[in-house]
Design an enzyme around this catalytic site. Structure first.
Site, mmCIF file in Angstrom:
data_model
loop_
_atom_site.group_PDB
_atom_site.id
_atom_site.type_symbol
_atom_site.label_atom_id
_atom_site.label_comp_id
_atom_site.label_asym_id
_atom_site.label_seq_id
_atom_site.Cartn_x
_atom_site.Cartn_y
_atom_site.Cartn_z
ATOM 1 N N LYS A 113 24.066 -13.631 6.212
ATOM 2 C CA LYS A 113 24.790 -14.658 6.960
ATOM 3 C C LYS A 113 25.965 -15.221 6.141
ATOM 4 O O LYS A 113 26.957 -15.666 6.703
ATOM 5 C CB LYS A 113 23.857 -15.807 7.360
ATOM 6 C CG LYS A 113 22.623 -15.418 8.164
ATOM 7 C CD LYS A 113 22.976 -14.967 9.570
ATOM 8 C CE LYS A 113 21.767 -14.891 10.505
ATOM 9 N NZ LYS A 113 20.736 -13.913 10.144
HETATM 10 C C1 PLP Z 1 19.984 -13.029 10.872
HETATM 11 C C2 PLP Z 1 19.217 -11.984 10.171
HETATM 12 C C3 PLP Z 1 18.962 -10.725 10.769
HETATM 13 C C4 PLP Z 1 19.337 -10.394 12.186
HETATM 14 O O1 PLP Z 1 20.727 -10.305 12.377
HETATM 15 P P1 PLP Z 1 21.373 -10.396 13.857
HETATM 16 O O2 PLP Z 1 22.818 -10.497 13.656
HETATM 17 O O3 PLP Z 1 20.777 -11.648 14.470
HETATM 18 O O4 PLP Z 1 20.948 -9.168 14.599
HETATM 19 C C5 PLP Z 1 18.305 -9.765 10.005
HETATM 20 N N1 PLP Z 1 17.892 -10.034 8.746
HETATM 21 C C6 PLP Z 1 18.121 -11.224 8.152
HETATM 22 C C7 PLP Z 1 17.618 -11.449 6.772
HETATM 23 C C8 PLP Z 1 18.789 -12.237 8.836
HETATM 24 O O5 PLP Z 1 19.010 -13.429 8.239
#
Ligand code: PLP
Length: 469
Positions: A113
């Site tokens: 993120k």
């Molecule tokens: C947010 C997240 C995901 C999923 O990503 P999306 O964009 O919602 O498909 C997978 N792994 C981790 C560690 C995340 O923080």
């Protein structure tokens, strides 16, 4: 570049206009009105660029209302070596049998993120400065998104963050990560409820238009287009690192929840990046895997959503999926609006007529994993390489393996570092994950958090008192 709504009910707008908005006024999502095309020659000319410069090139394809020199300054600040644990920003590490890890978790909160949020932390203050405006970001988090938003926005001008988290329901590490921030513009609100109830409070306040306008409320949730755009960059970066010349095919495997990360891969592929397969990996919450096998999209309720050992993927209603469907149905916004109407009435819709196109035209394949799969994958990767992966990344490795093709590198996106999910590592290997350098004392730092009842009135009163205006 202008943006339109997937449901057709929004006048075309520029990047800066949609940047600060959530849903389009018609309930749809913003999409670029055309997908910019990158030629093989242009792609080759980017081969030697450092990550921040590549980001400026890719993002400038989608942003025409911030000039390119300014954009370069923003990406240079966002993707600075001092913010990331790796000098390359996104390192590439080979595993075995054609599989490699694309390291997206070198940022301050140890999850992918940060890749998008660090850009938001530059572009939000910039646009607000130009407009003489302020923004109070309101959100609820059960982990990765909230902390990435806080680290990106800490100490920034004209922005404050009000982040609700469920009191007593996050790990000690997650709490320490968020609550140890002492910046005056970061407000941690631990509310006495579960995540869904916290989310309901946020929704109630965001839909109170008078309150929203008075306090300049905004969001940085997963449907934010700027996040999708910033994530496109690392698909280009990964491709450039693993290839030596034009046209070479590369596949990507993506641990998925809200369909945000893999949507960025879909856009990169649509721009002409030679991506062969986009491997969508889910855990036991396999709504998207089901769709890519049957063509039927049937989201589940919160009560039908399993709590798993890859919790950031415990999502059964993929908010960004509508953007892919928009492309799938030939950008027919009327059709998209009807499909989501049908979803509201029947709880599902059927696009099985497009089933052959999922892979042939768009490159998508999918699979899901179980708790046991994750444990054995973590063990296997450790045994064969000495590299420790987190449970989300393990979902990706597990699902990717059968799709590896001879001569086509398979890059698994590393979406978090194992230190964030040490209990699962303990279960898999019999020992905890090592704490990354510099974070050894995180849990003993002083914490700044306000505990509130989980109700609209309490949160409303707190914002009214502390919002920046
Ligand atoms: C947010 C997240 C995901 C999923 O990503 P999306 O964009 O919602 O498909 C997978 N792994 C981790 C560690 C995340 O923080």
């Amino acid at each position: 570049m202008k943006y339109v709504s997937t449901r057709g009910g929004m006048a075309a707008q520029g990047f800066s206009d949609i940047l600060l908005e959530g849903l389009a006024p018609d309930g749809g999502l913003a999409m670029p009105e055309r997908i910019p095309q990158v030629s093989a020659a242009q792609l080759e000319s980017w081969r030697s660029l450092p990550y921040h410069a590549l980001a400026a090139e890719v993002l400038s394809q989608f942003i025409s209302d911030i000039d390119s020199a300014q954009l370069k300054t923003l990406t240079q600040a966002a993707y600075a070596p001092k913010t990331f644990q790796s000098a390359e920003i996104v390192p590439l590490r080979p595993l075995y049998d054609g599989l490699s890890l694309l390291g997206l978790s070198e940022g301050p909160t140890l999850a992918f993120k940060d890749m998008a949020m660090q850009f938001l932390g530059q572009v939000f203050p910039h646009v607000l400065r130009v407009r003489g405006a302020t923004l109070n970001i309101l959100g609820a988090t059960s982990g990765d998104t909230g902390s990435a938003a806080e680290y990106a926005m800490r100490g920034k001008d004209a922005v404050a963050v009000f982040m609700l988290s469920p009191f007593g329901r996050m790990s000690a590490f997650q709490r320490a990560q968020m609550y140890s921030l002492q910046d005056a513009n970061i407000h941690n609100l631990a509310v006495k409820g579960v995540f869904d109830e916290a989310q309901d409070v946020v929704k109630a306040l965001a839909s109170d238009l008078a309150f929203k306008n008075k306090y300049h409320l905004g969001a940085v949730n997963s449907i934010n287009w700027a996040r999708i755009a910033a994530q496109i960059v690392y698909y280009f970066h990964g491709w450039l690192r693993v290839t030596t010349g034009p046209g070479q095919p590369v596949s990507f495997a993506v641990p998925s929840g809200n369909f945000g990360n893999i949507l960025s891969g879909h856009i990169a592929r649509s721009m002409g990046l030679p991506i062969r397969r986009l491997v969508l990996a889910t855990n036991e919450n396999n709504v998207l895997d089901e769709f890519f096998h049957t063509g039927i999209y049937r989201p589940r309720s919160a009560a039908q959503t399993f709590l798993t050992s890859s919790p950031s993927m415990d999502i059964s209603r993929a908010s960004n999926f509508e953007r892919f469907v928009f492309d799938l149905v030939g950008r027919d916004a009327e059709r998209v609006a009807k499909l989501w109407q049908e979803l509201g009435v029947k709880g599902s819709f059927d696009l099985s007529a497009y089933l052959p196109e999922f892979t042939e035209r768009y490159g998508f394949v999918s699979g899901s994993s179980s708790h046991q799969d994750r444990l054995s994958t973590i063990r296997q990767v450790m045994d064969r390489t000495g590299i420790l992966i987190d449970p989300h990344t393990a979902d990706g490795v597990k699902v990717a393996a059968p799709f590896v093709e001879k001569g086509v590198p398979m890059l698994v996106l590393e979406t978090a570092l194992p230190a964030k999910f040490s209990e699962v590592i303990q279960e898999a290997l019999g020992r905890p994950a090592p704490v990354p350098l510099g974070l050894e004392n995180l849990e003993s730092l002083p914490q700044k958090v306000t505990v509130l009842p989980c109700d609209v009135a309490s949160v409303r009163a707190y914002i009214a008192e502390h919002a920046s205006l």
